[in-house]
Design an enzyme around this catalytic site. Structure first.
Site, PDB file in Angstrom:
ATOM      1  N   GLU A   1       0.708  -1.510  -0.045  1.00  0.00           N
ATOM      2  CA  GLU A   1      -0.635  -0.263  -0.106  1.00  0.00           C
ATOM      3  C   GLU A   1       0.618   1.261   0.128  1.00  0.00           C
ATOM      4  OE1 GLU A   1      -3.700   2.380   2.352  1.00  0.00           O
ATOM      5  OE2 GLU A   1      -2.440   0.090   3.255  1.00  0.00           O
ATOM      6  N   ASP A   2       2.192   1.347   0.523  1.00  0.00           N
ATOM      7  CA  ASP A   2       2.879   2.708   0.963  1.00  0.00           C
ATOM      8  C   ASP A   2       3.725   2.798   0.240  1.00  0.00           C
ATOM      9  OD1 ASP A   2       0.761   3.503   2.483  1.00  0.00           O
ATOM     10  OD2 ASP A   2       1.031   2.644   4.035  1.00  0.00           O
TER      11      ASP A   2
END
Length: 694
Positions: free
Chosen positions: A76-77
């Site tokens: 996600e990051d």
């Protein structure tokens, strides 16, 4: 923050066979990928996944779960992909990381929609592997511990509300009470800061003024049990601040009126000692009637087992006592997560299957995100009662559940065919609330079906979802029945006889699922006659004139040449009505029936006297039709439309109050006389209770 060797040592303590190289590789991977990213606290971002992994070691979870915790934010990051995870850490870890990632990719959605989508993905991911939920709960718990570093009050409140409404109840449903209590406390501090500060302050005052009374009571309890030869450990504490606040709100009382602020836990060596200890405590101190609960013989859905009682200590003080074995306590605090220490091969822990199956069924039955949120909240939030089938099978239900809720809990088909019920041998109305220990017998009807009125009293998400799905299916079938009648009219206009082959081809050309879908689309006016004719026989509409649209086949006298007009949707004027026009600056003239309610509102606009032109024909009239709820009534109405050469452009069920169903119908008619004949024919029908023009 845990250092690399400390994390590995923690895992090796309870899983000596764990792959040390895999754990080291995952630790280094998350540190490298998150690099210089920072959290709101100013700490390196990689400290978060490492702390989440530490929480997983507290639960003694397997190495794949620990690795998933370390990697759960990388996709996600960072620029990492699931394929990268699969390549470096294997398919099982990739599947788990993907599950956790899907739960997190919704921060930009509107709040209600986000919460609903969170629940949907939670439930579907849990159905695959409970470890996805365990990592996500640990992720949320650590985020809540650092929530105070976020500067935006609105964001803190949103995260706290989501935690209170979704994550804490789900932690409770899988038996992770330690997680649930801490999440509730941290969320409560953000959502009700004044109440939190007041209750915490009062608890500190009690603690300082009593001078160790909790320890003194715990010692008295231990001595009383020791005199009877029962070896126990006793611990005491003030109740959870959020629990106290909730009790104050439910009972509408002040803090001073809450009498059972202290709670004690008694840990025994065996279940038999639990019941012996209960007997000793009830002989030594008076117990409060109605406050005893036996969750050992009848565990909660999440596997929680304990005896609960409330004692009156020294004449006035109420103290709550929970009695359980040490093993029960371990499983109670960490619930289904604790089972993973003993499970091999990632099998699903026993105990979650029943309620999880119900939740997955709710996902399938829900019509949209908000409905899913409503149904699932009902399924996970409410306190429980216990009820039995006549053969002794036990079912747990929310408080205020009814026989209909009970029937759907037993089986969806039983709920769908319910016509009556007996509670403890007596016939009762279906809306009767159940009580603890009731024996419920459901009476079935072969041809019965769920009623819309049941939504007025059922309380379980499963029942509400099933009822709404059944009502939608019935409405769809009724609309499809109208579509079948209209289809016959359309087919009669074609140059060739229409068979099954032509219908299958039309379904394919229109990109519909099947023949029933086609009939529904026709009945719901999602397809025009020309669309259907062209799909059945390509080229058949080439020489047909365009169907009149928006009343433009009519002509209006009284308008200056070139001035546009529109027939008003509020009164649906048709040729033959007395009409008047409303002129607004910059807009077309709006044509209304002379007695339209809109005109009575006194708009500050110019009125124009109008009349129908000589060539006026074809307009849309709206009817309100009340039908008896009997098979075939809609088909009979469709037949009346067909016999009177009226085309139904729109149909909607606007009210359902058994034994009547009310519909709004837009009909394409020639003029007022044509519409009046149709209304008269409807009123003469045995299928119609009322028919009137809107």
């Amino acid at each position: 923050m845990l250092r690399q060797y400390e994390l590995v040592e923690r895992v090796k303590e309870y899983a000596p066979e764990a792959d040390e190289a895999l754990l080291n590789r995952a630790y280094v991977y998350t540190v490298q990928k998150h690099g210089t990213q920072k959290r709101a606290s100013g700490d390196p971002y990689f400290s978060h996944p490492i702390e989440v992994a530490g929480l997983m070691t507290d639960l003694k979870l397997d190495q794949e779960t620990i690795v998933t915790a370390l990697l759960h934010d990388t996709v996600e990051d960072t620029l990492t992909t699931i394929d990268d995870i699969r390549k470096n850490f294997g398919p099982e870890v990739a599947r788990l990381v993907d599950g956790v990632t899907k739960l997190s990719k919704i921060e930009q959605m509107p709040e209600n929609e986000r919460a609903a989508e969170n629940l949907r993905k939670f439930l579907l991911a849990m159905s695959e592997d409970l470890r996805v939920l365990l990592v996500k709960l640990a992720d949320r718990l650590h985020n809540m511990r650092t929530l105070h570093f976020i500067r935006s009050p609105e964001k803190r409140q949103r995260i706290a509300r989501e935690t209170m409404e979704i994550y804490a109840p789900l932690a409770e449903r899988v038996g992770m009470y330690e997680y649930m209590r801490e999440m509730q406390l941290l969320a409560f501090e953000q959502l009700e800061p004044e109440a939190y500060a007041t209750i915490v302050g009062r608890l500190e005052q009690i603690r300082s003024s009593e001078g160790g009374q909790v320890d003194a009571i715990a010692l008295k309890v231990k001595q009383a049990l020791a005199e009877d030869g029962i070896r126990v450990e006793v611990s005491g504490r003030e109740k959870h601040p959020y629990s106290i606040w909730k009790k104050m709100a439910e009972r509408h009382v002040s803090f001073e009126q809450i009498t059972d602020i202290m709670a004690f836990r008694v840990h025994t060596e065996s279940p038999e000692d639990c019941y012996r200890a209960l007997g000793v405590l009830h002989r030594t101190w008076q117990f409060v009637p109605g406050r005893f609960k036996d969750y050992i013989s009848t565990p909660k859905t999440n596997g929680y087992r304990s005896l609960h009682t409330t004692l009156i200590y020294q004449g006035a003080m109420r103290v709550e006592v929970q009695i359980r074995t040490r093993e029960m306590h371990r499983l109670n605090e960490f619930g289904l997560a604790a089972h993973w220490a003993y499970k091999q091969g990632g099998s699903r822990p026993d105990g979650q299957v029943g309620w999880l199956r119900d939740l997955i069924e709710i996902v399938d039955a829900s019509h949209d995100a908000e409905e899913l949120l409503e149904h699932t909240k009902l399924a996970v939030y409410q306190d429980r009662i216990f009820a039995f089938t006549p053969k002794g099978a036990l079912f747990q239900l929310p408080k205020r559940a009814t026989p209909v809720d009970f029937a759907f809990a037993v089986h969806t088909d039983l709920g769908a065919h319910t016509v009556g019920a007996k509670i403890n041998g007596r016939h009762v109305p279906l809306r009767t609330p159940l009580s603890n220990g009731d024996v419920v017998e459901i009476i079935k009807g072969a041809n019965s079906e769920p009623q819309l009125s049941w939504l007025g009293f059922v309380v379980t998400g499963k029942a509400r979802a099933a009822i709404r799905r059944a009502v939608r299916q019935k409405e769809r079938a009724e609309v499809a029945e109208i579509g079948s009648k209209l289809f016959e009219q359309i087919a009669d206009q074609l140059p060739a006889k229409i068979g099954k082959k032509a219908i299958r081809a039309a379904v394919e050309r229109l990109e519909l699922a099947d023949e029933e879908d086609l009939m529904f689309a026709i009945g719901a006016a999602k397809l025009s006659d020309r669309d259907v004719m062209e799909a059945l026989v390509p080229g058949s509409t080439v020489d047909l004139p365009e169907a009149p649209r928006d009343g433009r086949a009519v002509s209006i006298k009284g308008l200056t040449a070139g001035v546009g007009f529109a027939l008003a949707d509020c009164c649906h004027p048709v040729p033959g009505d007395r009409i008047v026009g409303l002129r607004r600056p910059g807009e077309v003239v709006e044509v209304h029936v002379i007695d339209c309610f809109t005109l009575a509102r006194g708009f500050d606009t110019d009125w124009i006297d109008l009349s129908w032109g000589d060539r006026s024909h074809g307009a849309v009239g709206r009817l309100r039709i009340v039908l008896y709820n009997r098979p075939g009534t809609l088909a009979e109405v469709a037949g009346i439309f067909a016999k009177n050469y009226a085309n139904a452009l729109y149909l909607e069920q606007v009210e359902r109050d058994d034994p009547f169903h009310t519909y709004a119908v837009d009909l394409e008619v020639q003029d007022l006389a044509h519409l009046t004949r149709i209304v008269s024919a409807l009123r003469a029908s045995e299928a119609v209770a009322e028919a009137e023009r809107v």
